[in-house]
Write an enzyme that holds these catalytic residues in place. Structure first.
Site, PDB file in Angstrom:
ATOM      1  CD  GLU A 169      -2.553   0.878  -0.469  1.00  0.00           C
ATOM      2  OE1 GLU A 169      -3.598   1.293   0.064  1.00  0.00           O
ATOM      3  OE2 GLU A 169      -1.705   0.175   0.156  1.00  0.00           O
ATOM      4  CG  HIS A 199      -3.362   1.794   3.492  1.00  0.00           C
ATOM      5  ND1 HIS A 199      -4.195   1.053   2.681  1.00  0.00           N
ATOM      6  CD2 HIS A 199      -3.995   1.908   4.687  1.00  0.00           C
ATOM      7  CE1 HIS A 199      -5.294   0.732   3.346  1.00  0.00           C
ATOM      8  NE2 HIS A 199      -5.198   1.240   4.567  1.00  0.00           N
ATOM      9  CB  CYS A 230      -5.062  -2.050   5.743  1.00  0.00           C
ATOM     10  SG  CYS A 230      -5.824  -1.015   7.034  1.00  0.00           S
TER      11      CYS A 230
END
Length: 254
Positions: free
Chosen positions: A233, A231, A120
């Protein structure tokens, strides 16, 4: 008899942030990193190390000297002064101390030739540091023939995918996901790449043409760089086809 703990093979740095961005004089300022980065790296059998922001930029090489790889994480906008632009009225929070420190870390990581993953903000920062630019707000992006895509996820939680991306054949991203031509990703960003760095090549796009992933163009550079706009994660918990753990497995290739 107790089973042996799994071997964690790589020491991976994770860029940290300050949580008092509006007033950096706050005596209760904290160094932090969202848990998903360290949790996902641990699941991928790495040893994550959160790197706090430092004023002394000479410390960057000392941090990187101990690392096998580094993740440049998400967060606030990168200052447009880094790519020679004046701030747009639609620019959001910037934090110059973070820009300066992460530039020093990036330069140290490139010098040591360790793998670099941008997520990002980190994706945008890497492009900028390699002489690319970004649109300071999605409203500046010229939508092409395809219909516009919502890039700021307005519903649900970020562990759920929100739109698709089209993946370049034989790219790092395609190889991590067994040759898939499309992936479903989450999304939360209001800036997008304008001019892609000459050192990079795009490897995934949203249907509106927004670049969603890049890697080094090996014809022009030997850097070990891989970046994505979403994202991952936040999408490593579920055991389904949208699980993004392979992104973090990339470090095992080195």
């Amino acid at each position: 008899m107790n089973k042996k703990a799994p071997i964690h093979k790589r020491l991976i740095g994770v860029t940290g942030n300050h949580n008092a961005l509006e007033h950096d004089w706050d005596e209760f300022m904290r160094d932090y990193s969202p848990h998903g980065y360290s949790a996902s790296l641990t699941k991928a059998r790495h040893m994550p190390i959160i790197i706090p922001l430092q004023k002394d930029l000479s410390l960057a090489e000392q941090y990187v000297a101990h690392l096998d790889g580094i993740v440049f994480t998400g967060g606030q906008d990168v200052s447009p002064l880094l790519y020679g632009r004046e701030p747009s009225p639609k620019l959001r929070n910037v934090y110059p101390p973070r820009d300066r420190w992460e530039r020093a870390l990036f330069e140290a990581a490139v010098k040591k030739d360790i793998p670099i993953l941008g997520i990002c903000r980190g994706f945008q920062l890497i492009n900028i540091l390699l002489n690319g630019t970004v649109y300071q707000d999605l409203s500046e992006y010229p939508v092409g023939q395809a219909s516009a895509v919502q890039h700021i996820q307005e519903w649900g939680r970020m562990q759920y995918p929100h739109h698709s991306v089209n993946v370049e054949k034989d790219s790092i991203l395609a190889n991590l996901f067994d040759g898939k031509k499309a992936l479903y990703v989450n999304t939360y960003h209001h800036q997008v790449i304008e001019d892609l760095s000459p050192s990079l090549k795009a490897t995934a796009w949203a249907d509106d043409g927004v670049i969603e992933a890049f890697e080094v163009d090996t014809r022009k550079s030997s850097y070990k760089i891989f970046g994505i706009q979403w994202h991952p994660e936040m999408m490593t918990d579920d055991d389904n086809e949208s699980n993004m753990l392979p992104i973090f497995n990339w470090f095992h290739n080195f």
